[in-house]
Design an enzyme around this catalytic site. Structure first.
Site, mmCIF file in Angstrom:
data_model
loop_
_atom_site.group_PDB
_atom_site.id
_atom_site.type_symbol
_atom_site.label_atom_id
_atom_site.label_comp_id
_atom_site.label_asym_id
_atom_site.label_seq_id
_atom_site.Cartn_x
_atom_site.Cartn_y
_atom_site.Cartn_z
ATOM 1 C CB SER A 164 41.847 30.720 41.721
ATOM 2 O OG SER A 164 41.608 30.141 42.989
ATOM 3 C CE LYS A 188 38.585 31.606 40.155
ATOM 4 N NZ LYS A 188 37.388 31.849 40.942
ATOM 5 N N GLY A 243 42.766 42.964 43.036
ATOM 6 C CA GLY A 243 43.407 43.865 42.087
ATOM 7 C C GLY A 243 44.569 44.628 42.692
ATOM 8 C CG LEU A 267 43.812 49.809 42.023
ATOM 9 C CD1 LEU A 267 44.473 51.136 42.344
ATOM 10 C CD2 LEU A 267 44.808 48.848 41.380
ATOM 11 C CG HIS A 304 38.775 26.854 40.404
ATOM 12 N ND1 HIS A 304 38.329 27.768 41.335
ATOM 13 C CD2 HIS A 304 40.003 26.476 40.826
ATOM 14 C CE1 HIS A 304 39.234 27.935 42.275
ATOM 15 N NE2 HIS A 304 40.265 27.161 41.983
ATOM 16 C CG ASN A 305 35.010 29.797 41.793
ATOM 17 O OD1 ASN A 305 36.180 29.559 41.520
ATOM 18 N ND2 ASN A 305 34.614 30.945 42.289
ATOM 19 C CD GLU A 359 36.430 28.180 46.031
ATOM 20 O OE1 GLU A 359 35.694 29.080 46.486
ATOM 21 O OE2 GLU A 359 37.382 28.400 45.244
#
Length: 302
Positions: A123, A175, A12, A8, A178-179, A182
């Site tokens: 993301s 991902k 999260g 969390l 993707h990074n 980025e």
């Protein structure tokens, strides 16, 4: 709908909130139990679980359990701890943005116990609660009917911002790339603003330029939006150390480009720039300074 969510932190916790506000029952566990308790006090559909066992037992079979922990050892330990608590047919989801090879290995190991596995690249950062997350899922097509309802809640809209990218590993691979992209986009924007700042004779207002480019320009992007916001507050950035961390995805992207023989110079150079900002190039620069002194008698700064 109900789901178990372990982890969390910044992402999260907000994912639990977004799920709860859509009416999803979230059995939530965190290594710091106070975090889960506070979240349960805040959100009507979040149930704080003091242990992984309590989280799993609080779900009806077949279960969906989502891990939202840092990639690497934290996720590895969590999988080892939760696996004995799961039953054949349960679905374990790894949202840690880890190496895609780990996802493949974990899927094979869990399959021998009858446990299903999916990897989801996530993301959206701290803005995901309000804007929704971009979700890249890898897994068997047979498992998607159980996973997709949660993706539709977490995404910006039920029909946009999520994708079943392919088999296990495809989510984290997508991902990862993707990074890498980025990194390159961030580096180009940063270099552009540095170049404009250096042209002092024009006295450019960098905040005004960033705001201008946000409207109709081919370089408009969320990264530019964020840049415009902080440049409005402070263009000098005197209090900010020139150090840029890298969390792993850029390294994996560079290594994969080498393995596949695919040229990716922008992404790799952006990664190298981050290494340099971390002081990894300092010794090489000292050697360069000494070589220059040796062949040309040039002064060396102490």
């Amino acid at each position: 709908m109900e789901i178990g969510l372990y982890g969390l932190g910044r992402m999260g916790g907000n994912m639990a909130r977004r799920l709860s506000r859509a009416g999803v029952r979230v059995c939530a566990h965190n290594r710091n139990g106070a975090v889960a308790s506070a979240l349960a006090g805040e959100e009507a559909h979040v149930v704080a679980c003091a242990s992984l066992a309590e989280m799993v037992q609080g779900l009806s079979s077949p279960r969906v359990v989502w891990l939202m922990l840092p990639a690497g050892e934290a996720t590895e330990q969590a999988i080892r701890a939760v696996t004995p608590l799961l039953a054949p047919g349960d679905l374990l989801v790894d949202g840690a943005n880890g190496p895609y090879q780990d996802a493949r290995r974990r899927a094979d190991e869990l399959a021998r116990k009858g446990i299903r596995f999916a990897d989801v690249g996530v993301s959206g950062g701290v803005w995901g609660l309000a804007n929704g997350y971009c979700l890249m899922a890898g897994g068997d097509a047979a498992d998607m009917p159980r996973l997709v309802p949660f993706l539709r809640v977490l995404a910006p809209t039920p029909d946009t911002g999520w994708l079943h990218a392919g088999p296990v590993g495809a989510g984290h691979f997508t991902k990862m790339v993707h990074n890498g992209i980025e990194y390159g986009m961030m580096q180009a924007l940063a270099e552009g603003f540095a170049l404009m700042r250096a042209k002092q004779e024009f006295g450019l207002d960098l905040a005004a330029v960033a705001e201008l480019w946000r409207h109709g320009s081919v370089v408009r992007s969320w990264l530019l939006d964020l840049s415009a916001d902080f440049l409005k507050q402070d263009q000098e950035l005197e209090a900010i150390a020139p150090v840029v961390a890298d969390s792993g995805e850029g390294r994996w992207t560079a290594l994969e480009a080498v393995r596949l023989g695919v040229p990716a110079p922008v992404m790799i150079q952006a990664l190298m720039a981050r290494f340099s900002s971390q002081g990894q190039g300092d010794y090489a620069n000292k050697v360069l300074a000494m070589m220059r002194k040796g062949f040309g008698g040039h002064a060396v700064q102490k």
